[in-house]
Every structure is written in C-alpha cells, then in structure tokens.
Design an enzyme around this catalytic site. Structure first.
Site, PDB file in Angstrom:
ATOM      1  N   ARG A  45       0.843  -1.209   0.000  1.00 37.27           N
ATOM      2  CA  ARG A  45       0.000   0.000   0.000  1.00 37.27           C
ATOM      3  C   ARG A  45       0.864   1.240   0.000  1.00 37.27           C
ATOM      4  NH1 ARG A  45      -5.595  -1.294   1.672  1.00 37.27           N
ATOM      5  NH2 ARG A  45      -5.865   0.945   1.566  1.00 37.27           N
ATOM      6  N   GLU A 151      -9.959 -10.192 -11.509  1.00 33.03           N
ATOM      7  CA  GLU A 151     -10.289 -10.798 -10.220  1.00 33.03           C
ATOM      8  C   GLU A 151     -11.632 -10.218  -9.803  1.00 33.03           C
ATOM      9  OE1 GLU A 151      -7.363 -10.723  -7.027  1.00 33.03           O
ATOM     10  OE2 GLU A 151      -8.985 -10.901  -5.563  1.00 33.03           O
TER      11      GLU A 151
HETATM   12  N1  PXP Z   1      -8.221  -9.791  -3.457  1.00 30.20           N
HETATM   13  C1  PXP Z   1      -7.968  -8.461  -3.374  1.00 30.20           C
HETATM   14  C2  PXP Z   1      -7.800  -7.687  -4.629  1.00 30.20           C
HETATM   15  C3  PXP Z   1      -7.833  -7.831  -2.116  1.00 30.20           C
HETATM   16  O1  PXP Z   1      -7.583  -6.513  -2.049  1.00 30.20           O
HETATM   17  C4  PXP Z   1      -7.940  -8.617  -0.949  1.00 30.20           C
HETATM   18  C5  PXP Z   1      -7.752  -7.977   0.385  1.00 30.20           C
HETATM   19  O2  PXP Z   1      -6.417  -7.650   0.562  1.00 30.20           O
HETATM   20  C6  PXP Z   1      -8.193  -9.993  -1.093  1.00 30.20           C
HETATM   21  C7  PXP Z   1      -8.352 -10.550  -2.363  1.00 30.20           C
HETATM   22  C8  PXP Z   1      -8.296 -10.907   0.075  1.00 30.20           C
HETATM   23  O3  PXP Z   1      -9.385 -10.556   0.861  1.00 30.20           O
HETATM   24  P1  PXP Z   1      -9.561 -11.235   2.281  1.00 30.20           P
HETATM   25  O4  PXP Z   1      -8.378 -10.804   3.112  1.00 30.20           O
HETATM   26  O5  PXP Z   1     -10.869 -10.693   2.779  1.00 30.20           O
HETATM   27  O6  PXP Z   1      -9.573 -12.718   2.058  1.00 30.20           O
END
Ligand code: PXP
Length: 237
Positions: A45, A151
């Site tokens: 980030r 995604e």
């Molecule tokens: N995909 C993306 C693009 C994300 O930003 C995140 C969160 O960092 C995730 C997947 C995974 O989400 P979670 O931590 O809720 O499983």
C-alpha cells in the site's frame, strides 16, 4: 481444479502492531507454500501499513509458486513493480482511510491511465489482473485496457445478510465470470471469502484461482498456518 493464492498481509499487520520483526510474512509465505498453496499475494500500500518494500523484495527471491502484487496504479508503485517483477500485478483501488480494499477498480472511468499502466507492466513481462466488481461494464473495460486477468470482487457476496441475497450475489459473480472468460480473460475471485462461504463460489467453473487472506490468517492463529491452508485447499480445489 481451481488454485488457492494466499494473501499474507495480515501477518504483516500483526508485526506492524508492535513495530518489531515478528511475525514475518516472508516466513509465513514459505509455510503457506509448503502446505500446498499455489501462490502468495501481498498488497504494497502507498501508506505501507502492513507489507514493506523489503518484504516484497524478499518474497520475490523466495516465493517458489507465484507472487501476485496487489497495488494501486500510481507512478511510485508501478516503478517498484517494474523493478521487482512479481509474476502478476493486481490493480486495485486504494483509499488511505479504508480498512481494506473497498469495491472494485473503476476501469471504465480510467481507461487511458489504466491502459498505459497495463502496457507498462506487461512490457516487462508481468501479467496484469484488474480487481473489479462483478459488473459487465467493468469487465468489458478490463478487456479494452488489455488486462490478462480479472479478479472478481466477492465482498458483496461475502457480506450478504441472508441466503437469498447470497444466492443473488453468487449469480452475479457467475454471470460476470462467464462473460469475462468468453471475452478471453482468465478469471480469479476474492475478498471476504472464508471457510463457510467459499464453496458456493467454487461451483463457478470459470474461476481458476481464489485469493484469500483474512480468514486463513485468522484461522491460523487458532490451528496453525499449515492446517489453515490445508483446510482451505480441500474447499477450493
Ligand atoms: N483480493 C484483493 C484484490 C484484495 O484486495 C484482498 C484484500 O487484501 C483480497 C483478495 C483478500 O481478501 P480477504 O483478506 O478478505 O480474504
């Protein structure tokens, strides 16, 4: 058979809470791979609240499966990605005040900038994924900017308050996955997926990979990271 990519940002969150050097997301990534996961995901980030530049560089040297870097398409982070060269970059929207990524990327509203970012990253051999809501307009725009992968954001599905709403959201994800796949994109999904809600989404054949972080790290606190990853693998593969 779908693949599981594990996001280890939350291991770094625990480390940053103390400002010392444990637990180490790079060690966690090695254990995640040993448990059978197919990829490692981290989000560098702009505010560096969890993953640090050093983590990313070490992961590039140590990850043996596939390294996926989630990032905002800013000049600084694009420069780092071009230097470190993860296997995949996932372009996400980023707001400083958010707890986690909220909503998908507005590809349609930023066509020119995103087309340039995608081209720049692909030129050094990085595959580019766009993290979008299950919205056909955004998927079409992702095709237009030249993304390799979309995604699909599963957050709204994961937050559904009842079964009926969950089914409606799952249907939207299924339609989006079919549309993306027919348009020549590879399809992944993630955000908010856990041990209870993931199975319905695994029925969508077009989804080749699941990106899951929080639920696995949370379970790892209780049962250990190897078991947490293996339990998720039995659900998604
Ligand atoms: N995909 C993306 C693009 C994300 O930003 C995140 C969160 O960092 C995730 C997947 C995974 O989400 P979670 O931590 O809720 O499983």
């Amino acid at each position: 058979m779908a693949r599981l990519a594990v996001n280890v940002d939350h291991v770094a969150n625990i480390r940053q809470a103390r400002g010392i050097d444990i637990p180490d997301p790079v060690t966690a990534a090695a254990l995640v791979e040993l448990a059978g996961a197919h990829g490692i995901v981290v989000h560098l980030r702009e505010d560096r609240r969890h993953i640090q530049d050093r983590d990313l560089r070490l992961l590039r040297e140590t990850v043996k499966t596939k390294l996926n870097l989630e990032m905002a398409a800013t000049p600084e982070i694009i420069g780092i990605a071009k230097e470190v060269r993860p296997d995949v970059v996932t372009l996400v929207p980023e707001k400083r005040e958010e707890l986690t990524t909220e909503g998908g990327l507005d590809v349609k509203g930023n066509i020119d900038a995103l087309e340039a970012a995608v081209g720049e990253l692909q030129a050094v051999g990085i595959r580019v994924s766009a993290f979008v809501d299950p919205d056909l307009v955004q998927i079409k725009a992702s095709i237009d900017v030249g993304a390799d992968i979309v995604e699909l954001h599963t957050g709204t599905y994961a937050e559904a308050k009842d079964e009926e709403t969950g089914l409606i959201e799952a249907e939207k994800i299924a339609k989006a996955a079919i549309f993306a796949s027919k348009g020549g994109l590879r399809v992944s999904a993630g955000h908010g997926l856990d041990y209870r809600n993931v199975e319905l989404i695994t029925e969508i054949e077009e989804i080749e990979e699941f990106s899951i972080g929080y639920s696995i790290v949370a379970r790892a606190v209780m049962v250990g990271i190897t078991q947490a990853v293996m339990e998720m693998l039995t659900l998604v593969t």
